[in-house]
Design a protein around this motif. Structure first.
Motif, PDB file in Angstrom:
ATOM      1  N   HIS A 275       0.850  -1.188   0.000  1.00 25.75           N
ATOM      2  CA  HIS A 275       0.000   0.000   0.000  1.00 25.75           C
ATOM      3  C   HIS A 275       0.885   1.237   0.000  1.00 25.75           C
ATOM      4  O   HIS A 275       1.769   1.379   0.849  1.00 25.75           O
ATOM      5  N   PRO A 277       0.294   5.053   0.354  1.00 31.12           N
ATOM      6  CA  PRO A 277      -0.627   6.175   0.573  1.00 31.12           C
ATOM      7  C   PRO A 277      -0.209   7.386  -0.250  1.00 31.12           C
ATOM      8  O   PRO A 277       0.968   7.560  -0.582  1.00 31.12           O
ATOM      9  N   LEU A 285       1.079  -4.642   3.520  1.00 29.38           N
ATOM     10  CA  LEU A 285      -0.105  -5.026   4.275  1.00 29.38           C
ATOM     11  C   LEU A 285      -0.011  -6.487   4.695  1.00 29.38           C
ATOM     12  O   LEU A 285       0.523  -7.333   3.970  1.00 29.38           O
ATOM     13  N   LEU A 307      -8.732   3.357   2.069  1.00 35.58           N
ATOM     14  CA  LEU A 307      -7.964   4.033   1.034  1.00 35.58           C
ATOM     15  C   LEU A 307      -8.584   5.394   0.750  1.00 35.58           C
ATOM     16  O   LEU A 307      -9.805   5.572   0.875  1.00 35.58           O
ATOM     17  N   ASP A 311      -4.300   6.984  -3.330  1.00 31.46           N
ATOM     18  CA  ASP A 311      -3.630   5.811  -2.765  1.00 31.46           C
ATOM     19  C   ASP A 311      -3.449   4.748  -3.835  1.00 31.46           C
ATOM     20  O   ASP A 311      -4.246   4.630  -4.779  1.00 31.46           O
ATOM     21  N   ARG A 312      -2.388   3.940  -3.649  1.00 31.28           N
ATOM     22  CA  ARG A 312      -2.083   2.893  -4.621  1.00 31.28           C
ATOM     23  C   ARG A 312      -1.884   1.552  -3.934  1.00 31.28           C
ATOM     24  O   ARG A 312      -1.427   1.489  -2.792  1.00 31.28           O
ATOM     25  N   LEU A 313      -2.219   0.486  -4.657  1.00 30.28           N
ATOM     26  CA  LEU A 313      -1.977  -0.884  -4.223  1.00 30.28           C
ATOM     27  C   LEU A 313      -1.149  -1.591  -5.288  1.00 30.28           C
ATOM     28  O   LEU A 313      -1.405  -1.431  -6.487  1.00 30.28           O
TER      29      LEU A 313
END
Length: 382
Positions: A275, A277, A285, A307, A311-313
């Protein structure tokens, strides 16, 4: 012409029992001896060849070249085994030409230096090689077509999913890979995504990967499987490990509620997502759970994180973090976190491309030991 009467009986017996046709040639290129298999291969009775030039066994168009090769060999004789790589032809007494392989062994005798030439018919082998070559070419075409189909199941670019941006890397270490992933709209406010990694490489792993992709496309929101944990539990029950092949897969799936920003996800032996931010450092995570199919009746935990837009995953297979350099060190979570931190704030596609370059620089070479897969998702700002 050399006198074979001076040869020992053991030498002649050896030449008669060899599995190849044999001629013995003197320095002038004259045949001084031929064993019994010469008749089977060339159609001449052995005694009729004695005293004749060895070129009688060579097609007419190649005799001049053969004479030159023989002269060169005479100046620097050495043992040459079968499989020299030369395309050689023999001439049968009937006029039929056929492919041969020849080994050469120089020996010294009372009459001077002689050369023992063992000759083997390569007709059947050439047929087999041709059939294998055709089969390999056909298999190559089929693998290329299968790889094209497999890639057609991956998200498009752009993915066209409302609420998120999507980028990805998919590099199987062979033509076909055991990894698969997708991101899609479940409803206009709910996004689903997953990544799976089937053990092994190549055709078998790819077949299961494609089958799972089809299954997930049709069962994601079926009744009773509307949460990541429930879906993962269902997969575990449906795909037990076959003890004969021991093939299983890891799995990570999630659902993102665009209205609330709440992400729920579950893992079956797959590493948790990274994750990033919009205003913070990358965070790995947590994820826990056994791979799919190991044990029946497994309960899978569900995790949640909130999120915000920007934000990115980053979901990834172990082929990324386990990429190894020459010193035997993995790229690891540290390498992944460091690469994403260094590109923080840059467009999503750039972070993905930079990460791939960083993995390549770490390895120091282009080839892969495992499938390398990455799925990057960004929550789009309203």
């Amino acid at each position: 012409m050399a006198d074979t009467g001076h040869w020992t009986r053991s030498t002649l017996a050896l030449l008669e029992t060899t599995p190849d046709a044999v001629v013995v040639v003197d320095g002038a290129g004259t045949i001084v001896y031929a064993n019994r298999l010469i008749e089977e291969l060339f159609g001449y009775q052995p005694h009729t060849l004695v005293g004749r030039p060895v070129e009688v066994l060579v097609p007419e168009q190649a005799r001049g070249r053969h004479h030159g090769h023989r002269a060169d060999y005479g100046r620097a004789p050495a043992m040459r085994a079968m499989g020299s790589g030369s395309d050689l032809l023999g001439l049968h007494s009937s006029g039929r030409e056929f492919p041969v392989d020849i080994s050469l062994s120089p020996i010294d005798s009372d009459e001077g230096r002689l050369v023992i030439a063992a000759v083997r018919d390569m007709t059947e082998r050439r047929h087999i090689e041709g059939a294998l070559r055709q089969a390999n070419e056909k298999l190559g075409r089929e693998l290329a077509a299968a790889a094209k189909i497999q890639k057609s199941l991956l998200p498009g670019r752009p993915a066209g999913i409302r609420g998120i941006d999507v980028e990805w890397i998919y590099e199987p270490c062979e033509k076909l890979g055991g990894d698969s992933f997708n991101a899609f709209e479940i409803t206009d406010k709910l996004i689903g995504f997953y990544m799976l990694d089937v053990t092994g490489h190549g055709m078998v792993a790819a077949l299961q990967s494609v089958a799972l992709t089809r299954v997930l496309a049709s069962t994601w929101t079926a009744q009773g499987r509307s949460s990541p944990a429930q879906l993962t539990k269902w997969l575990n029950a449906e795909f037990p490990v076959d003890p004969e092949v021991w093939q299983y897969f890891t799995f990570l799936c999630g659902m993102l509620d665009l209205a609330t920003g709440r992400l729920r996800y579950a893992s079956a032996g797959h590493p948790g997502p990274m994750h990033v931010p919009v205003d913070g450092a990358p965070v790995a995570l947590e994820a826990a759970g056994l791979p799919i199919g190991w044990f029946a009746d497994v309960e899978y935990d569900e995790f949640a994180v909130d999120l915000t837009p920007g934000d990115r995953l980053y979901l990834y297979s172990d082929g990324l973090t386990e990429a190894m350099n020459d010193a035997g060190d993995d790229f690891g979570i540290a390498g992944l976190r460091g690469s994403l931190a260094a590109t923080h704030g840059r467009p999503l596609g750039e972070t993905v491309r930079e990460l791939r370059r960083d993995v390549g620089d770490w390895r120091g070479r282009g080839e892969l030991d495992d499938d390398l897969t990455l799925l990057a998702l960004e929550v789009i700002r309203p």
